[in-house]
Write a protein that holds these residues in place. Structure first.
Motif, mmCIF file in Angstrom:
data_model
loop_
_atom_site.group_PDB
_atom_site.id
_atom_site.type_symbol
_atom_site.label_atom_id
_atom_site.label_comp_id
_atom_site.label_asym_id
_atom_site.label_seq_id
_atom_site.Cartn_x
_atom_site.Cartn_y
_atom_site.Cartn_z
ATOM 1 N N GLU A 147 29.336 118.875 5.528
ATOM 2 C CA GLU A 147 30.484 118.474 4.726
ATOM 3 C C GLU A 147 31.789 119.009 5.316
ATOM 4 N N LYS A 148 31.762 120.243 5.809
ATOM 5 C CA LYS A 148 32.974 120.829 6.392
ATOM 6 C C LYS A 148 33.479 120.040 7.596
ATOM 7 N N THR A 149 32.562 119.441 8.349
ATOM 8 C CA THR A 149 32.929 118.764 9.596
ATOM 9 C C THR A 149 32.899 117.243 9.465
ATOM 10 N N GLY A 150 32.894 116.745 8.224
ATOM 11 C CA GLY A 150 32.775 115.312 8.000
ATOM 12 C C GLY A 150 33.922 114.494 8.543
ATOM 13 N N GLY A 151 35.081 115.103 8.746
ATOM 14 C CA GLY A 151 36.235 114.362 9.234
ATOM 15 C C GLY A 151 36.514 114.552 10.709
ATOM 16 N N ASP A 152 35.612 115.216 11.437
ATOM 17 C CA ASP A 152 35.908 115.562 12.833
ATOM 18 C C ASP A 152 34.610 115.585 13.637
ATOM 19 N N VAL A 153 34.377 114.545 14.416
ATOM 20 C CA VAL A 153 33.133 114.463 15.185
ATOM 21 C C VAL A 153 33.034 115.590 16.210
ATOM 22 N N LEU A 154 34.173 116.036 16.744
ATOM 23 C CA LEU A 154 34.151 117.137 17.705
ATOM 24 C C LEU A 154 33.650 118.416 17.040
ATOM 25 N N ALA A 155 34.165 118.711 15.852
ATOM 26 C CA ALA A 155 33.702 119.891 15.123
ATOM 27 C C ALA A 155 32.237 119.748 14.732
ATOM 28 N N ARG A 156 31.822 118.528 14.379
ATOM 29 C CA ARG A 156 30.418 118.320 14.013
ATOM 30 C C ARG A 156 29.491 118.639 15.178
ATOM 31 N N MET A 157 29.826 118.120 16.356
ATOM 32 C CA MET A 157 28.971 118.376 17.514
ATOM 33 C C MET A 157 28.960 119.862 17.868
ATOM 34 N N ALA A 158 30.075 120.539 17.663
ATOM 35 C CA ALA A 158 30.156 121.958 18.003
ATOM 36 C C ALA A 158 29.349 122.826 17.049
ATOM 37 N N LEU A 159 29.418 122.513 15.754
ATOM 38 C CA LEU A 159 28.971 123.474 14.752
ATOM 39 C C LEU A 159 27.666 123.122 14.057
ATOM 40 N N VAL A 160 27.165 121.907 14.236
ATOM 41 C CA VAL A 160 25.845 121.608 13.678
ATOM 42 C C VAL A 160 24.779 121.704 14.767
ATOM 43 N N PRO A 161 24.724 120.812 15.743
ATOM 44 C CA PRO A 161 23.652 120.978 16.747
ATOM 45 C C PRO A 161 23.808 122.222 17.613
ATOM 46 N N ARG A 162 25.029 122.531 18.048
ATOM 47 C CA ARG A 162 25.225 123.632 18.989
ATOM 48 C C ARG A 162 25.208 125.003 18.317
ATOM 49 N N THR A 163 25.364 125.041 16.995
ATOM 50 C CA THR A 163 25.428 126.326 16.299
ATOM 51 C C THR A 163 24.262 126.481 15.333
ATOM 52 N N LEU A 164 24.237 125.678 14.279
ATOM 53 C CA LEU A 164 23.195 125.851 13.267
ATOM 54 C C LEU A 164 21.814 125.481 13.795
ATOM 55 N N GLU A 165 21.698 124.316 14.422
ATOM 56 C CA GLU A 165 20.381 123.915 14.918
ATOM 57 C C GLU A 165 19.939 124.768 16.098
ATOM 58 N N ALA A 166 20.890 125.243 16.885
ATOM 59 C CA ALA A 166 20.526 126.106 18.006
ATOM 60 C C ALA A 166 19.939 127.428 17.541
ATOM 61 N N ARG A 167 20.232 127.821 16.312
ATOM 62 C CA ARG A 167 19.636 129.051 15.791
ATOM 63 C C ARG A 167 18.119 128.936 15.728
ATOM 64 N N GLY A 168 17.636 127.711 15.553
ATOM 65 C CA GLY A 168 16.194 127.506 15.545
ATOM 66 C C GLY A 168 15.546 127.840 16.877
ATOM 67 N N LEU A 169 16.288 127.670 17.975
ATOM 68 C CA LEU A 169 15.757 128.034 19.288
ATOM 69 C C LEU A 169 15.494 129.528 19.369
ATOM 70 N N ASP A 170 16.337 130.296 18.693
ATOM 71 C CA ASP A 170 16.171 131.749 18.689
ATOM 72 C C ASP A 170 15.067 132.185 17.733
ATOM 73 N N ALA A 171 15.018 131.559 16.560
ATOM 74 C CA ALA A 171 14.131 132.029 15.499
ATOM 75 C C ALA A 171 12.675 131.618 15.701
ATOM 76 N N THR A 172 12.452 130.444 16.289
ATOM 77 C CA THR A 172 11.091 129.903 16.334
ATOM 78 C C THR A 172 10.095 130.809 17.075
ATOM 79 N N PRO A 173 10.407 131.327 18.269
ATOM 80 C CA PRO A 173 9.426 132.203 18.930
ATOM 81 C C PRO A 173 9.056 133.428 18.103
ATOM 82 N N LEU A 174 10.006 133.973 17.349
ATOM 83 C CA LEU A 174 9.712 135.136 16.509
ATOM 84 C C LEU A 174 8.752 134.760 15.386
ATOM 85 N N ILE A 175 8.977 133.575 14.793
ATOM 86 C CA ILE A 175 8.095 133.110 13.724
ATOM 87 C C ILE A 175 6.698 132.847 14.280
ATOM 88 N N GLN A 176 6.644 132.213 15.449
ATOM 89 C CA GLN A 176 5.336 131.946 16.063
ATOM 90 C C GLN A 176 4.566 133.244 16.313
#
Length: 282
Positions: A147-176
């Motif tokens: 919702e915060k980045t709904g008006g800006d595709v640049l901010a969306r690409m920066a802060l959803v896939p590159r930030t929030l979803e990228a956290r999964g890359l860090d967390a998954t091996p620990l969970i496994q």
């Protein structure tokens, strides 16, 4: 109907089975759709989601040890909820932003379909253990940044896939690791599912990196410096260590970005500090 209209239709669906089915169908027929041009009006009922699970604030969602069967179910349910939200996030990236190259829309539709498959893998696993999606409370943190980045595709690409979803890359091996340490058959099966998800998520973050840099280049912005601006502007979270540097490199993060990840506002202390562009350099 054009692709963006179809994606919006899928996003509005509340039933998980229907959302998954339509998303997979759209991805299978993607080549036959044209891409709608122009701005589409946002309906008030986004995203479509089922009545269950109950949504709570992040700090209200209870955590349980994966050493117990129900603890593993709660953990896998939380990940299933993240994947359900990820379907919505990818569909939103398809319908919301106009004027992007056709490949952008095809990329995010592919991501939506892969997230749908992840959700199904996790839901099937939960069902094999006597539970289902919706049986435990969950939180809605991912959609807040959407919702915060709904008006800006640049901010969306920066802060959803590159930030929030990228956290999964860090967390998954620990969970496994925690799951495998239990030695339980269901835990080992869950760890294998997460291996599939991790492999695909590297590709999803790479797509975010690609389009973020493409947009920065189009706008004449320094991608690394502007990222820090967007993080501060939208109060995005700083990913906590340990970081999965190998996965992040495969997803397209530069060494400078990895230094910022490790040192944050103290990036001037990093070994390659001289190359780090601070937020004022954009």
């Amino acid at each position: 109907m054009e692709l963006r209209h179809h994606a919006l239709q899928a996003l509005r669906l509340c039933d998980p089975d229907q959302k998954v089915a339509l998303t997979l169908d759209l991805q299978a027929r993607a080549a036959s759709f044209s891409i709608a041009s122009g701005t589409l009006d946002a309906p008030p009922d986004l995203p479509g989601r089922p009545k269950r699970p109950e949504l709570l604030a992040h700090h209200q969602v209870a955590r349980r040890s994966p050493a117990t069967r129900i603890g593993r179910a709660v953990l896998l349910h939380a990940i299933a909820h993240i994947e359900f939200n990820a379907i919505n996030l990818a569909l939103d990236a398809v319908w919301r932003f106009c004027g992007m190259p056709r490949q952008y829309y095809l990329d995010w539709l592919r991501v939506a379909a892969e997230e749908a498959r992840h959700f199904c893998l996790l839901r099937d696993h939960l069902r094999s253990q006597g539970y289902d999606y919706g049986d435990f409370p969950a939180h809605q943190g991912l959609w807040t940044m959407c919702e915060k980045t709904g008006g800006d595709v640049l901010a969306r690409m920066a802060l959803v896939p590159r930030t929030l979803e990228a956290r999964g890359l860090d967390a998954t091996p620990l969970i496994q690791r925690k799951l495998r340490q239990t030695g339980a058959a269901d835990a080992l099966a869950a760890a294998d599912i997460l291996e599939t998800i991790l492999r695909d998520e590297v590709g999803h973050v790479a797509i975010g990196n690609h389009w973020y840099r493409w947009l920065c280049e189009r706008a004449g912005l320094n991608a690394e410096a502007h990222y820090t601006v967007l993080v501060q502007r939208h109060e995005a979270p700083q990913p906590k260590p340990p970081h999965n540097l190998e996965a992040r490199r495969r997803a397209g993060f530069s060494e400078t970005e990895l230094a910022w990840l490790a040192y944050g506002e103290n990036a001037s202390h990093a070994p390659n500090a001289s190359s780090f562009p601070g937020p004022t350099s954009s």
